[in-house]
Scaffold this motif. Structure first.
Motif: not given
Ligand code: UDP
Ligand code: MG
Length: 324
Positions: A153-167
């Motif tokens: 709950d409350g964890a929306g799209d405001f987040r940081l992703l590392s390069r491999r997470a983006v991959g």
């Protein structure tokens, strides 16, 4: 090509009222980190002046890039387009309405340096209506029960992703994208911290009650097949109770002789069963619809223009001018 450390992805739909203020705040926050950065704006087919604003921002600052869609494709598509544009080692996803405070970015980067692949800024529900809060909380309880991935709950799209997470996110091909589920599905070391919820700086939220409800249903269905399993379970239970009821009628007839029971039971059973069958059919239909949707393999969005196309057309204009 210079290497970029931090990329920021911002989906924008009719945000012309706030975009300038947002951009200023974002640049201040990013410059304070002392790292190289780029800002990737995605205009999700806005019908106000958002696109023009973004184009100007991109023209004025080499660190700013933008992509504009041919129509409104939804925030999920816009986030995907933004992620595809990024080149940084750390990618921050955030909204354009200043509800995601840019001041939190340094803290997110700090946590990323400690080795986390996903850093989630989780908002509390300060200033939100009682009914909306209650409904959302009920929804998250439901989701926790019925979903195979964990959603907070409350964890929306405001987040940081590392390069491999983006991959990892970009490697998921589905066209029905429910990013809250996708972020949870890819895994990796995740850390979260809470911040006080802020109201949108200007403009209007695009999430009315109906859109939120549909989003909720999407979330429940797109991540698992448990609703189908639920249909099987309720069918089994009904079958068992029907058998028990039949046994009771037979027993009753044997002991007390045959009587003529009221038709009310019959009607109730027929209507109840009919309802359950319709719901089940609906659930199956939803999945079939999704399969149909995926099977078409359409692109997630259509690009109208990007800063690359603008730069190219300007270059060709310049080229044409000099050849004259
Ligand atoms: N947004 C988008 N496409 C849409 C709807 C919203 O790109 O179809 C963007 C919007 O510009 C904003 C973010 O998604 O940057 C969150 O939207 P909004 O503030 O309306 O949602 P809320 O904060 O009310 O959940
Ligand atoms: Mg908002």
């Amino acid at each position: 090509m210079t290497t970029v450390h931090t990329s920021v992805v911002v989906p924008c739909f009719n945000e012309s009222e706030v975009i300038e203020a947002f951009h200023k705040a974002l640049v201040v926050a990013l410059e304070s980190t002392g790292t190289t950065f780029e800002i990737c704006y995605v205009d999700d087919g806005s019908d106000d002046r958002t696109r023009v604003h973004l184009k100007d921002l991109a023209a004025a600052d080499a660190r700013v890039r933008y992509t504009s869609f041919s129509r409104n494709f939804g925030k999920e598509a816009a986030m995907l387009a933004g992620l595809r544009m990024t080149r940084g080692d750390a990618v921050v996803l955030m909204d354009a309405d200043l509800q995601h405070p840019p001041e939190l970015i340094p803290r997110m980067l700090e946590l990323h340096r400690h080795g986390y692949d996903q850093v989630v800024a989780q908002r509390d529900r300060t200033g939100e209506g009682v009914i909306r809060t209650a409904l959302s909380q009920a929804y998250y309880r439901l989701v926790r029960r019925f979903m195979d991935v964990e959603i907070v709950d409350g964890a929306g799209d405001f987040r940081l992703l590392s390069r491999r997470a983006v991959g990892a996110i970009l490697s998921l091909p589905e066209s029905n994208r429910f990013s809250k589920g996708l972020f949870s599905w890819i895994g990796f070391d995740t850390v979260s911290f809470t911040y006080t919820n802020v109201q949108r700086a200007a403009g209007r939220s695009k999430w009315g009650g109906r859109r939120l409800l549909n989003y909720g249903i999407d979330g429940l269905l797109s991540f698992n097949s448990r609703p189908l399993r639920l249909a099987i379970h309720s069918g089994l239970w009904l079958l068992l109770s029907a058998l028990a009821y039949a046994a009771w009628i037979v027993g009753n007839a044997l002991v007390n002789g045959v009587d003529t029971p009221g038709y009310a039971t019959l009607i109730t059973a027929i209507v109840g069963l009919g309802g359950i069958q319709l719901v089940t059919l609906g659930v199956i239909g939803e999945y079939v619809g999704r399969i149909y949707h995926e099977a078409k393999r359409r692109p997630h969005y259509v690009v109208r223009e990007t800063d690359e196309t603008t730069a190219r057309s300007q270059a060709s204009v310049r080229g044409a001018a000099s050849s004259r």
